[in-house]
Design an enzyme around this catalytic site. Structure first.
Site, PDB file in Angstrom:
ATOM      1  N   HIS A  71       0.817  -1.217   0.000  1.00 49.81           N
ATOM      2  CA  HIS A  71       0.000   0.000   0.000  1.00 49.81           C
ATOM      3  C   HIS A  71       0.855   1.273   0.000  1.00 49.81           C
ATOM      4  CE1 HIS A  71       0.436  -0.114   4.523  1.00 49.81           C
ATOM      5  NE2 HIS A  71       0.485   1.193   4.340  1.00 49.81           N
ATOM      6  N   ASP A 124      -0.044  -7.556   1.303  1.00 52.19           N
ATOM      7  CA  ASP A 124       0.423  -6.179   1.502  1.00 52.19           C
ATOM      8  C   ASP A 124       1.951  -6.104   1.519  1.00 52.19           C
ATOM      9  OD1 ASP A 124       0.013  -3.448   1.722  1.00 52.19           O
ATOM     10  OD2 ASP A 124       0.075  -3.471   3.903  1.00 52.19           O
ATOM     11  N   SER A 147       4.815   2.436   7.863  1.00 54.38           N
ATOM     12  CA  SER A 147       4.453   1.283   7.043  1.00 54.38           C
ATOM     13  C   SER A 147       5.645   0.806   6.220  1.00 54.38           C
ATOM     14  CB  SER A 147       3.314   1.651   6.092  1.00 54.38           C
ATOM     15  OG  SER A 147       2.133   1.903   6.797  1.00 54.38           O
TER      16      SER A 147
END
Length: 511
Positions: A118, A149, A271
């Site tokens: 993402h 992901d 992230s």
């Protein structure tokens, strides 16, 4: 087990930095500090306090967490992205440019980076930078698994541009013993392992050490490094709060299983960054946080990351096919098949040989072989070193592009993209056909132009024009083995280099 709703970390968030009015200035603090150290009361209590300060000065400021930061920090990257998305305005549909950011960590010295998908989803430009280095590098997303992901990036250096390289059918030069080669062009005493390196190339990037998530313990100290809210290279610490957490991400159709829960700060921008144990080993990739609570973050366990890398990300990222298959056993990598007419046919490599090195880099196991094969460019001859019967041999091999390798293995042909006539119409021209293959049974010949294809399971739909290799790959990937595929092909029967309807052939290819 109950599921925990979590908000996905994505996008660029800039933290506003404000000053507090009325605070003491640094200059004032510098004037006061000496007075605190030397002035004031001098009674027994103050002397005791001074002794404590002296004792504290002898304690090391360095902690296990700071050592982890020093060891791993150089391999953590700040990922910046630029993406374009269509938006509806009063002037109609227009493109809007948006910037995003996240983190990643280098897992191979050539510049391979693991991060969250993402973070780089829909990015048209990706750049990465390292702490303390003012230079940023362009990066390419070379493979990804949306459901996990996870994405694999490759740092692009000026000397790594591949350009257009021709297809090589086989290597030249044949089989030769490594001992013979050593006497001719090396001064390593005949040692077949001499000169091998862990990575090849002019620029090597620092990497993180891979740990395991199989023995993690609740309460174990962990360290997270990333770029929360755009603040690059931020270190936070905490413990493992829980294991085997199942987490759903609303709005993105993501359902994670078996995540690591930690109270180490994981915020927007973290992230894709590493979660580390106190030995500085990678144990997870930070991915989501619970937006409705504090100090609840989650990371993908490194054992799962490793499995996705080996099963999907590395194979999908490979651009070169070398013409042989390997399996791994207790002795290392063993050749299980050498494809006839493939790139390895002229090397002397045989089934049962043990692969020792690729491009002068040792490949003791399947993971190192996959990593090294990512460094091999299409058409560039590299040395394959293999052992047989106590003797080691070296031979050159020039790989094909991975798509042609897929076509050759799947249906027995290779193709190239060409443009014909004044309209520059795209076709796939057959370059080689493997005897006894599905393409050979169809009757395809070298030089034929593949014009269109349609699986017989899709009779209600029109045939799909074969304008490029990717289209053919999509068609073959979309049907199971044994599926019949209708093929339209042109053959220059009269040799005038023109193709008319009476030279259009039709047949059925069985995948």
């Amino acid at each position: 087990m109950p599921r925990i709703g979590a908000a996905l970390l994505s996008g660029l968030t800039l933290a506003a930095v404000t000053s507090v009015t009325g605070a003491s200035s640094p200059a004032a603090a510098l004037q006061i500090a000496p007075q605190l150290a030397t002035g004031g009361p001098s009674g027994p209590e103050e002397r005791a306090r001074a002794d404590i300060y002296d004792s504290l000065q002898k304690l090391p400021r360095e902690t296990p967490v700071s050592l982890v930061a020093q060891a791993v920090g150089p391999s953590v990257v700040y990922v910046e992205t630029e993406m374009v998305r269509p938006v509806r305005t009063i002037f109609g549909l227009q493109n809007e440019t948006r910037n995003g950011s996240g983190s990643g960590v280098v897992i191979h010295p050539s510049g391979l980076i693991i991060t969250n998908y993402h973070v780089v989803e829909n990015a048209r430009e990706i750049r990465v930078s390292f702490e303390g280095n003012p230079e940023s590098y362009p990066a390419e997303r070379i493979s990804f698994v949306r459901e996990e992901d996870l994405a694999l990036l490759k740092i692009q250096l000026p000397d790594q541009d591949e350009g257009s390289r021709p297809l090589r059918r086989r290597a030249r030069g044949g089989l030769r013993a490594a001992s013979d080669r050593a006497g001719a062009d090396r001064s390593d005493g005949g040692n077949p392992d001499a000169g091998m390196t862990d990575a090849k190339g002019p620029t090597l990037f620092p990497t993180v050490r891979m740990g395991t998530s199989a023995d993690l313990m609740p309460g174990e100290r962990v360290v997270a490094i990333g770029s929360p809210h755009g603040q690059t290279y931020t270190v936070s610490t905490g413990i493992i709060s829980g294991l085997h957490r199942d987490v759903s991400v609303p709005g993105r159709d993501l359902n994670f299983r078996g995540l690591i829960q930690t109270d180490a700060s994981i915020n927007f921008g973290n992230s894709g960054g590493p979660l580390l144990n106190i030995h500085g080993e990678l144990i997870g990739i930070n991915t989501v946080m619970n937006a409705s609570a504090e100090n609840i973050g989650f990371a993908i366990p490194v054992d799962r990351v490793r499995q996705v890398l080996e099963d999907v990300l590395f194979p999908n990222a490979r651009r070169t096919w070398l013409g042989f298959d390997v399996t791994e056993d207790a002795s290392g990598l063993v050749v299980s098949k050498v494809w006839p007419m493939g790139p390895a046919e002229g090397t002397g490599l045989c089934e049962g040989d043990r692969v020792v090195a690729l491009d002068r880099t040792a490949v003791p196991d399947a993971e190192s072989y996959l990593l090294q094969s990512l460094q091999v460019d299409v058409g560039r001859p590299v040395d394959i070193q293999f052992a047989r019967g106590g003797e080691t041999f070296t031979a050159p091999i020039a790989g094909w592009d991975e798509l042609n390798g897929f076509f050759f293995r799947d249906v027995g042909l290779t193709v190239k993209e060409i443009l014909l006539n004044q309209n520059r119409q795209p076709f796939l021209q057959v370059e080689a056909v493997l005897p006894g293959s599905p393409a050979d049974e169809l009757g395809v010949l070298e030089g034929d132009l593949l014009q269109a294809a349609r699986p017989r399971t899709r009779q209600r739909y029109p045939a799909i024009a074969l304008s490029d290799k990717a289209t053919l790959k999509t068609i073959l990937d979309g049907v199971p083995a044994g599926t019949e595929i209708e093929i339209d092909a042109y053959r220059d029967m009269n040799g005038d280099l023109r193709f008319s309807n009476n030279e259009l052939l039709k047949g059925v290819l069985v995948r």
